[in-house]
Structure formats: C-alpha cells, structure tokens
Design a protein around this motif. Structure first.
Motif, mmCIF file in Angstrom:
data_model
loop_
_atom_site.group_PDB
_atom_site.id
_atom_site.type_symbol
_atom_site.label_atom_id
_atom_site.label_comp_id
_atom_site.label_asym_id
_atom_site.label_seq_id
_atom_site.Cartn_x
_atom_site.Cartn_y
_atom_site.Cartn_z
ATOM 1 N N ALA A 163 0.820 -1.214 0.000
ATOM 2 C CA ALA A 163 0.000 0.000 0.000
ATOM 3 C C ALA A 163 0.851 1.259 0.000
ATOM 4 O O ALA A 163 0.384 2.327 -0.418
ATOM 5 C CB ALA A 163 -0.923 0.002 1.213
ATOM 6 N N GLU A 164 2.111 1.150 0.443
ATOM 7 C CA GLU A 164 2.972 2.334 0.559
ATOM 8 C C GLU A 164 3.829 2.594 -0.662
ATOM 9 O O GLU A 164 4.344 3.701 -0.835
ATOM 10 C CB GLU A 164 3.890 2.179 1.775
ATOM 11 C CG GLU A 164 3.178 2.145 3.110
ATOM 12 C CD GLU A 164 4.125 1.855 4.259
ATOM 13 O OE1 GLU A 164 3.986 2.509 5.301
ATOM 14 O OE2 GLU A 164 4.998 0.969 4.095
ATOM 15 N N CYS A 165 4.013 1.591 -1.528
ATOM 16 C CA CYS A 165 4.956 1.763 -2.634
ATOM 17 C C CYS A 165 4.394 1.248 -3.950
ATOM 18 O O CYS A 165 3.451 0.456 -3.984
ATOM 19 C CB CYS A 165 6.277 1.049 -2.328
ATOM 20 S SG CYS A 165 6.170 -0.764 -2.347
ATOM 21 N N SER A 166 4.984 1.727 -5.026
ATOM 22 C CA SER A 166 4.741 1.213 -6.376
ATOM 23 C C SER A 166 6.031 0.595 -6.892
ATOM 24 O O SER A 166 7.131 1.074 -6.567
ATOM 25 C CB SER A 166 4.296 2.343 -7.311
ATOM 26 O OG SER A 166 3.044 2.859 -6.935
ATOM 27 N N TRP A 167 5.922 -0.450 -7.670
ATOM 28 C CA TRP A 167 7.103 -1.092 -8.219
ATOM 29 C C TRP A 167 6.853 -1.495 -9.663
ATOM 30 O O TRP A 167 5.721 -1.681 -10.100
ATOM 31 C CB TRP A 167 7.508 -2.315 -7.391
ATOM 32 C CG TRP A 167 6.516 -3.447 -7.431
ATOM 33 C CD1 TRP A 167 5.394 -3.578 -6.676
ATOM 34 C CD2 TRP A 167 6.548 -4.592 -8.305
ATOM 35 N NE1 TRP A 167 4.726 -4.735 -7.001
ATOM 36 C CE2 TRP A 167 5.416 -5.379 -8.004
ATOM 37 C CE3 TRP A 167 7.423 -5.025 -9.304
ATOM 38 C CZ2 TRP A 167 5.138 -6.573 -8.658
ATOM 39 C CZ3 TRP A 167 7.151 -6.217 -9.956
ATOM 40 C CH2 TRP A 167 6.025 -6.979 -9.633
ATOM 41 N N CYS A 168 7.922 -1.582 -10.418
ATOM 42 C CA CYS A 168 7.842 -2.044 -11.803
ATOM 43 C C CYS A 168 9.155 -2.718 -12.159
ATOM 44 O O CYS A 168 10.143 -2.600 -11.428
ATOM 45 C CB CYS A 168 7.550 -0.881 -12.759
ATOM 46 S SG CYS A 168 8.830 0.394 -12.772
ATOM 47 N N ILE A 169 9.167 -3.461 -13.253
ATOM 48 C CA ILE A 169 10.383 -4.141 -13.689
ATOM 49 C C ILE A 169 10.915 -3.477 -14.959
ATOM 50 O O ILE A 169 10.167 -2.851 -15.711
ATOM 51 C CB ILE A 169 10.149 -5.646 -13.940
ATOM 52 C CG1 ILE A 169 9.075 -5.865 -15.013
ATOM 53 C CG2 ILE A 169 9.784 -6.338 -12.644
ATOM 54 C CD1 ILE A 169 8.877 -7.336 -15.369
ATOM 55 N N ALA A 170 12.220 -3.615 -15.174
ATOM 56 C CA ALA A 170 12.867 -3.016 -16.337
ATOM 57 C C ALA A 170 14.188 -3.735 -16.579
ATOM 58 O O ALA A 170 14.672 -4.495 -15.722
ATOM 59 C CB ALA A 170 13.094 -1.521 -16.125
ATOM 60 N N SER A 171 14.762 -3.485 -17.742
ATOM 61 C CA SER A 171 16.090 -3.997 -18.061
ATOM 62 C C SER A 171 17.123 -2.948 -17.678
ATOM 63 O O SER A 171 17.015 -1.787 -18.074
ATOM 64 C CB SER A 171 16.192 -4.317 -19.560
ATOM 65 O OG SER A 171 17.510 -4.714 -19.896
ATOM 66 N N PHE A 172 18.126 -3.352 -16.887
ATOM 67 C CA PHE A 172 19.167 -2.444 -16.419
ATOM 68 C C PHE A 172 20.516 -3.087 -16.708
ATOM 69 O O PHE A 172 20.890 -4.068 -16.067
ATOM 70 C CB PHE A 172 19.008 -2.177 -14.923
ATOM 71 C CG PHE A 172 20.020 -1.231 -14.340
ATOM 72 C CD1 PHE A 172 19.833 0.138 -14.417
ATOM 73 C CD2 PHE A 172 21.159 -1.713 -13.709
ATOM 74 C CE1 PHE A 172 20.763 1.017 -13.870
ATOM 75 C CE2 PHE A 172 22.096 -0.848 -13.164
ATOM 76 C CZ PHE A 172 21.898 0.525 -13.242
#
Length: 400
Positions: A258-267
């Motif tokens: 509820a406190e954070c948003s997350w996503c995935i990506a290529s790094f």
C-alpha cells in the motif's frame, strides 16, 4: 563472399570488416551494390558480428489515435569550460500504424519489436522497415466462447533453434444469457514460431498477470511480467528455449504494498525492479538488481521533485521518467541532473518508452506501406536547443 571487381581492390577481409561497422541505413543502401552483398547481409554470421548497434528510442503517444515518435539522439561539442558533449533528444519521425486501435510493444529482441493490440500482432524491424503480420491461429477455442481477445504477450529468441517466438495469453470470454455480464474467462497460451510460421498451444501458468501493456522485459532469452499469485505479488518469467514458465519472488522493499509502487525493467542487461513511495511531492527510487536468484539493492536515486513515473533506463543507467507536467525527462545518477527535453507526452493514457538497438535481422515480411504503416518526418530547426537542466546535489544519490 564475392566482391565487385574494381581497379584497386581491397582485401576481402578488410571490406567485410568495414561493412560490419556501418549503420543499418547504409547497409540497406549497399544491398544494391551486388547480389552477393545483399545475400551476405542476411547470413547469421554477418548479423551476429555486425558491430554498429546504435540505440534508438520509441515513445508511444496518443492523439486521436496512438502512434510512435522515433526520437533521435544528438550530441553537440560545447564551448571551452563546459562538459565536452551535450546530450539531447528530439522527435525525428512520427510513425502511424493505421490497422491498430492501440499500440503496445513486447521486446525488443535483437532489434525486433512485437507490436500488438487486443486482436492483432506483428513483428517489426524499425531499422530495415520490414513487417511480418502473424497468421491467424488454428488452435481450437472452448465451444462456449462468446468473445476472444489477447492478454499478456511476450517475444524473444530461442538461441538453440535459431528461432524467434511470440507468446500470447488468449482470453476466452463466456457471457451470461443476457449477453453482457461475464460468466467466466477461460485462458489459453498460444506460442508462435517464426521458423515454422505457425502457432501451437502450451500450458497456462497459474498466476494473474498485471497490466500487460507496461513494464514487461525481455533479457537474455527470458521474458518477464509483473504478476500476482496466491501469496501476493511476484514476477512471472518464460524461458524461450525450454518453453517453461517460472516465478520469482520480489525483494524486501522495506515498505508495504500500500505504501509503494514497483515495476520491472532492463538495467545493463539484467532484470531490475524500480521501487518508489506512492505519496509525497519528492520521490526516491530504489533500484534492485537480480543476481542469479537473489536481489541486490544497487542504488537509490532521489529525492527528485516534480516527477510521476519511471519509464526505463538509457545506456549508462540514466533513468527516463514522466514529469508532473507530462514531459519526458531523464535523471543522470552520475551528474545528479534532471534534464527536460521539451517533449510532451499524452495525458490520461498509457505511456511506453522502448529502447532498441539497430539490427539487420530479417523476418521474411513485407514493407511498412504494405502493412498500412506511415512515417511523418518532423522538421527541426538547424540549431540545437539546450535542454533545461535542473541542478541537483550529488548527495541525492545513495549507492547501496
């Protein structure tokens, strides 16, 4: 490889080495020099050893209909006393795909993009302007199906069979007797092979994939999606060689869902999760990197004022974001600067920024105009307008 006869011939190995260093645009022109060059450019050896893999940016925007803006990167040598090179972005072309009501990209993979909406899928090489419209599937659907559309899609390369594959989740919708309310969804997974130009069915994973139109990633033969299982959020993966699904647990973000948003990506060719608090005027972004089967917190960027959501990474770890006033901006963790390029993004619509490398890979397709794809060149001023630079203290970056 046979070379055209000239009065002053270069050694063949030297000619090949020169050709391997040329950009795709030049190679496309040189196909007309001789038939042997044209055929050689499509050999697996030449494609693998091609050294000029310039990175390009595609930004998905939405006016009355969705379209892509191809962004050109340019550098300008600065005056004495300033940094040697100034980096800028500008819109080079707007690309319209007239047969699509919406646009979503899966990939990229070796310079190829998989573009799709709820009902159609194409493979596209934006560098060679070649398009492959995927055939209709012959896989049987459940007899009670009233409507069928696509859910999440993945695209990648099987290095063992030298084959490109497209995976799609097919949502079969069963309606109530009134014809409006949904009674049931029946899911199927279709897998396409470019080598055989055909579809076949594989087992469906027992997880739910979040919004399939954003933040999926293809890295080294494996495709990743944000998903949810019985125990909460996770990452779903598909191995293009083994053709099996797997799940990954998320790192401990130190914050509740509820406190954070997350996503995935290529790094830097590794899977990363980008995590930030949901609320607050200023945002900090934690970057977690997957090493084998464990997560490592690589760095923290911020706090940054006036930004909304991350869009992806550039060459050296720079982070692209959408600003509060819906512009494309980039944060450089080395300099602590946030650059505003003056490129406006669509409001109230899905945004997607795609970073891909130039490629001469052929998909045995047709030309863009045959697939109702048009390009509109954007006229630019001859002078380079310096992007707005918002100075930030280097202390805003914490390496973990």
């Amino acid at each position: 490889m046979l070379m055209p006869i000239t009065n002053h011939e270069l050694p063949e190995i030297m000619v090949i080495d020169i050709l391997l260093r040329l950009p795709v645009k030049s190679l496309m022109r040189f196909r007309c020099v001789c038939k042997s060059w044209c055929s050689s450019f499509q050999t697996s050896e030449f494609i693998t050893n091609h050294k000029n893999k310039n990175l390009n940016l595609l930004l998905m925007l939405h006016d009355e209909v969705p379209y892509f803006s191809l962004l050109s990167t340019e550098a300008k040598i600065k005056e004495y006393g300033e940094p040697e090179v100034e980096f800028n972005l500008k819109v080079k072309e707007n690309i319209h795909m007239l047969d699509f009501d919406q646009l979503t990209v899966s990939g990229p993979c070796n310079g190829l993009l998989c573009v799709h909406d709820n009902y159609s899928i194409i493979l596209w090489n934006p560098s060679t302007r070649e398009v492959k419209v995927l055939p209709e599937s012959t896989i049987s659907r459940p007899p009670a199906t009233d409507d069928t559309y696509f859910g999440f899609v993945g695209f990648g390369f099987d290095r063992n069979s030298n084959d490109y594959k497209v995976l799609r989740c097919v949502n079969n919708c069963v309606l109530e007797e009134d014809g409006f309310a949904v009674l049931e969804f029946i899911y199927q997974i279709d897998l396409y092979s470019l080598r055989t130009d055909s579809w076949r069915e594989i087992a469906h994973p027992d997880v739910f994939v979040y919004d399939p139109y954003l933040f999926n990633a293809y890295i080294n033969g494996i495709y990743y999606w944000e998903a949810m299982g019985d125990d909460g959020d996770l990452i779903l993966s598909f191995d293009m060689v083994e053709e099996v699904f797997s799940t990954l647990s998320l790192p401990n973000f130190g914050m509740s869902k509820a406190e954070c948003s997350w996503c995935i990506a290529s790094f830097n060719e590794a899977l990363a999760t980008i995590v930030h608090p949901r609320i607050g005027m200023e945002k900090c972004y934690d970057i977690w990197i997957l090493n084998g089967y464990s997560w490592t917190k690589q760095l923290t960027i911020g706090p940054i004022l006036g930004v909304e959501m991350p869009l992806g990474f550039w060459k050296n770890g720079e982070l692209f974001l959408e600003s509060e006033n819906h512009k494309l901006v980039m944060f450089d963790p080395c300099t602590g600067q946030l650059r505003d390029f003056g490129i406006y993004m669509s409001q109230d619509s899905t945004q997607q920024l795609v970073v891909y490398a130039e490629s001469i890979v052929s998909i045995r397709g047709s030309l863009e105009y045959e697939a109702n794809i048009t390009r509109e060149v954007q006229v630019q001023k001859s002078t380079l307008r310096r992007p707005l630079i918002i100075r930030m203290l280097a202390s805003t970056i914490t390496w973990g």
